[in-house]
Design an enzyme around this catalytic site. Sequence first.
Site, PDB file in Angstrom:
ATOM      1  N   LYS A  41      34.912 -14.450  21.555  1.00 20.78           N
ATOM      2  CA  LYS A  41      34.563 -15.034  20.256  1.00 20.78           C
ATOM      3  C   LYS A  41      35.525 -14.518  19.182  1.00 20.78           C
ATOM      4  CE  LYS A  41      30.788 -14.937  16.994  1.00 20.78           C
ATOM      5  NZ  LYS A  41      29.461 -14.423  16.698  1.00 20.78           N
TER       6      LYS A  41
ATOM      7  N   GLU B 210      38.823  -5.007  25.846  1.00 18.82           N
ATOM      8  CA  GLU B 210      38.802  -5.273  27.290  1.00 18.82           C
ATOM      9  C   GLU B 210      39.309  -6.690  27.585  1.00 18.82           C
ATOM     10  OE1 GLU B 210      36.335  -4.046  25.499  1.00 18.82           O
ATOM     11  OE2 GLU B 210      35.143  -2.569  26.622  1.00 18.82           O
TER      12      GLU B 210
ATOM     13  N   GLY C  64      27.312 -13.587  20.280  1.00 20.26           N
ATOM     14  CA  GLY C  64      27.947 -13.434  21.594  1.00 20.26           C
ATOM     15  C   GLY C  64      26.953 -13.511  22.736  1.00 20.26           C
ATOM     16  N   ARG C  65      25.832 -12.806  22.592  1.00 16.59           N
ATOM     17  CA  ARG C  65      24.859 -12.761  23.703  1.00 16.59           C
ATOM     18  C   ARG C  65      24.021 -14.037  23.795  1.00 16.59           C
ATOM     19  NH1 ARG C  65      24.275  -8.896  19.972  1.00 16.59           N
ATOM     20  NH2 ARG C  65      22.479  -8.903  18.572  1.00 16.59           N
TER      21      ARG C  65
ATOM     22  N   GLU D 199      20.714  -5.359  23.198  1.00 14.33           N
ATOM     23  CA  GLU D 199      21.659  -5.410  22.079  1.00 14.33           C
ATOM     24  C   GLU D 199      20.979  -6.064  20.869  1.00 14.33           C
ATOM     25  OE1 GLU D 199      26.080  -5.734  23.030  1.00 14.33           O
ATOM     26  OE2 GLU D 199      25.807  -7.580  21.907  1.00 14.33           O
TER      27      GLU D 199
ATOM     28  N   HIS E 272      12.526  -2.459  48.216  1.00 15.69           N
ATOM     29  CA  HIS E 272      12.941  -1.350  49.077  1.00 15.69           C
ATOM     30  C   HIS E 272      13.741  -0.317  48.289  1.00 15.69           C
ATOM     31  CE1 HIS E 272      11.506  -3.548  52.575  1.00 15.69           C
ATOM     32  NE2 HIS E 272      11.894  -4.610  51.885  1.00 15.69           N
TER      33      HIS E 272
ATOM     34  N   LYS F 292      33.576   1.220  20.168  1.00 11.75           N
ATOM     35  CA  LYS F 292      34.905   0.604  20.204  1.00 11.75           C
ATOM     36  C   LYS F 292      35.883   1.423  19.369  1.00 11.75           C
ATOM     37  CE  LYS F 292      33.258  -4.199  20.383  1.00 11.75           C
ATOM     38  NZ  LYS F 292      33.192  -5.462  19.657  1.00 11.75           N
TER      39      LYS F 292
HETATM   40  O1  F6P Z   1      29.400  -5.644  23.095  1.00 11.26           O
HETATM   41  C1  F6P Z   1      29.655  -5.977  21.770  1.00 11.26           C
HETATM   42  C2  F6P Z   1      30.082  -7.371  21.636  1.00 11.26           C
HETATM   43  O2  F6P Z   1      30.401  -7.594  20.310  1.00 11.26           O
HETATM   44  C3  F6P Z   1      29.030  -8.365  22.141  1.00 11.26           C
HETATM   45  O3  F6P Z   1      28.062  -8.642  21.200  1.00 11.26           O
HETATM   46  C4  F6P Z   1      29.869  -9.506  22.533  1.00 11.26           C
HETATM   47  O4  F6P Z   1      29.170 -10.364  23.380  1.00 11.26           O
HETATM   48  C5  F6P Z   1      31.014  -8.792  23.216  1.00 11.26           C
HETATM   49  O5  F6P Z   1      31.240  -7.644  22.424  1.00 11.26           O
HETATM   50  C6  F6P Z   1      32.277  -9.602  23.366  1.00 11.26           C
HETATM   51  O6  F6P Z   1      32.769 -10.036  22.135  1.00 11.26           O
HETATM   52  P1  F6P Z   1      33.902 -11.130  22.052  1.00 11.26           P
HETATM   53  O7  F6P Z   1      33.366 -12.402  22.619  1.00 11.26           O
HETATM   54  O8  F6P Z   1      34.241 -11.241  20.595  1.00 11.26           O
HETATM   55  O9  F6P Z   1      35.076 -10.644  22.861  1.00 11.26           O
END
Ligand code: F6P
Length: 547
Positions: free
Chosen positions: A206, A212, A268-269, A354, A385, A510
């Site tokens: 987003k 990452e 995002g979630r 979150e 199990h 972060k």
């Molecule tokens: O984990 C934090 C967060 O901001 C989430 O809310 C989001 O889903 C994720 O990082 C990834 O964010 P982006 O889609 O901006 O890479």
Amino acid sequence: MSALTTSQAWIALTAHYHHMQNYSMREAFANDPERFHKYSLHLNDILFDYSKNRINQHTLPLLIELANATELPAKIEAMFSGVKINTTEHRAVLHIALRNRGNRPIFIDGDDVMPEVNGVLAKMRAFTERVRSGAWKGYTGKPITDIVNIGIGGSSLGPKMVAAALAPYGKPGLNAHFVSNIDAGDLLSTLNVLSPETTLFIVASKSFGTQEAMVNAKSARRWFLDKVNNDESAIAKHFVAISTNTKLVTEFGINTDNMFELWDWVGGRYSLWSAVGLSIALYAGMDHFENLLQGAYEADEHFRTQPFDQNIPVIMGLLGIWYNNFFGAQSYALLPYDYSMRYFSDYLQQGDMESNGKSIDLDGQKIDYDTGQIIWGQQGTNGQHAFYQLIHQGTKLVPCDFHCAATGFYNLQEHQDILVSNFLAQPEALMRGKTREEVINELSPKEREDDVLIASKIFDGNKPSNSFLYRKLTPKTLGSLLAFYEHKIFVQGAIWNINSFDQMGVELGKILAKAIQPELNTPDEIDSHDCSTNALINYCKALRQQN
Ligand code: F6P
């Protein structure tokens, strides 16, 4: 003391909780053959059975009073009408617009968002049809066989979970991969089995700034360019982006023709319904993706219009509050009896924790009651199990949600029958338990002399659970189930008076990691942190020297 815990509704629930201390579900079932009918609801073929909870005829009305006292009806209306309820980020929260299949106009600052939503869906349809039909070709003219979604958190967990859940609808010969971890093992183990000629990378972020996602995307790009003799023109056939950030997408080298937009009002979630679901649409087809949206839409309409005592996500949320805030249950287990739902609890860990892992209220005041539960779980029957022992006989109260489809997709009926039997047996066992008399009746005369054995085999029972049973895990059914959980989270956040739509706690991590990264590569001894962190960094550097 907060307004919530001093409210009449809360005080009444506290008194009711004390009254319910010795309430036995087993007795309640024995005394009331109508209990299931009283405490179960349907949406289409989805049955929601909440009769195996520690509730009597007074509990739900009292919980509904709490919902009304905390203005849940107005809060639901605010979300559905585009009010900026994410107050710290000044954003509307409109994942419901992404699946608004009725096309009711939804306005933000006077503009209807639906034309843009429908525009992106149309772009997704055109693109997915080209890829799936083979009309979209890689740089050597071959069709795409593998899609790799690069993203993390909400830009991975939702699509990954849904793609697995809809595996029976997947296109044969088209594989979906999900790379999220910054650990190179994740990316490399995926790339190792891929051919650059037939691979399509979807960079889903987003913000287009998450470390990452960006580092994995850059490494994937490098891998790809190495294979195509640095022919940058080949990128356009193999990289697409999903983001709100056109500038960063362009800087990365992805043409905006190959960019699928989302908006800041999609959390995002909560984003799998947006272009973030492109990997789902590619894998299962746009018709099935739209069926997923339809299922969510029908759950949204149910949530928006049904009275609270007939409203599945409201009741889910209220029962969660009942156990979390009055019984002190710290966690909540999600137990789908369906291999294809194996990522369900991973997905909802982010969705719920979150969202509702907060300790200040909407006025910025520290709160004096428990908020988000610890969400965990595992597919049945595997979990049986592993950790069910603790749920049955441990000292902690763990409310559970069980899920199952009556009919599976595979032609091995015995497997499905055993799966369904276990899905049916576990909630029953948790509720009934096993009495001393029942234990003794099952033992041999010699064993009956062993008091420790007898005590060990007694189950207190009275353990609460909900059961969701449906015909088959179709895209539409899945859409409805997921929307129920999103709204359950909303209900709880509304009652707890917190902002369920920011995630400041994640932002801190972060920033801290970015500060440490350069310190790993300096020759100096590090002393800028606490002595434990300094020592760990310095020891890590020393270990690296030994390699
Ligand atoms: O984990 C934090 C967060 O901001 C989430 O809310 C989001 O889903 C994720 O990082 C990834 O964010 P982006 O889609 O901006 O890479």
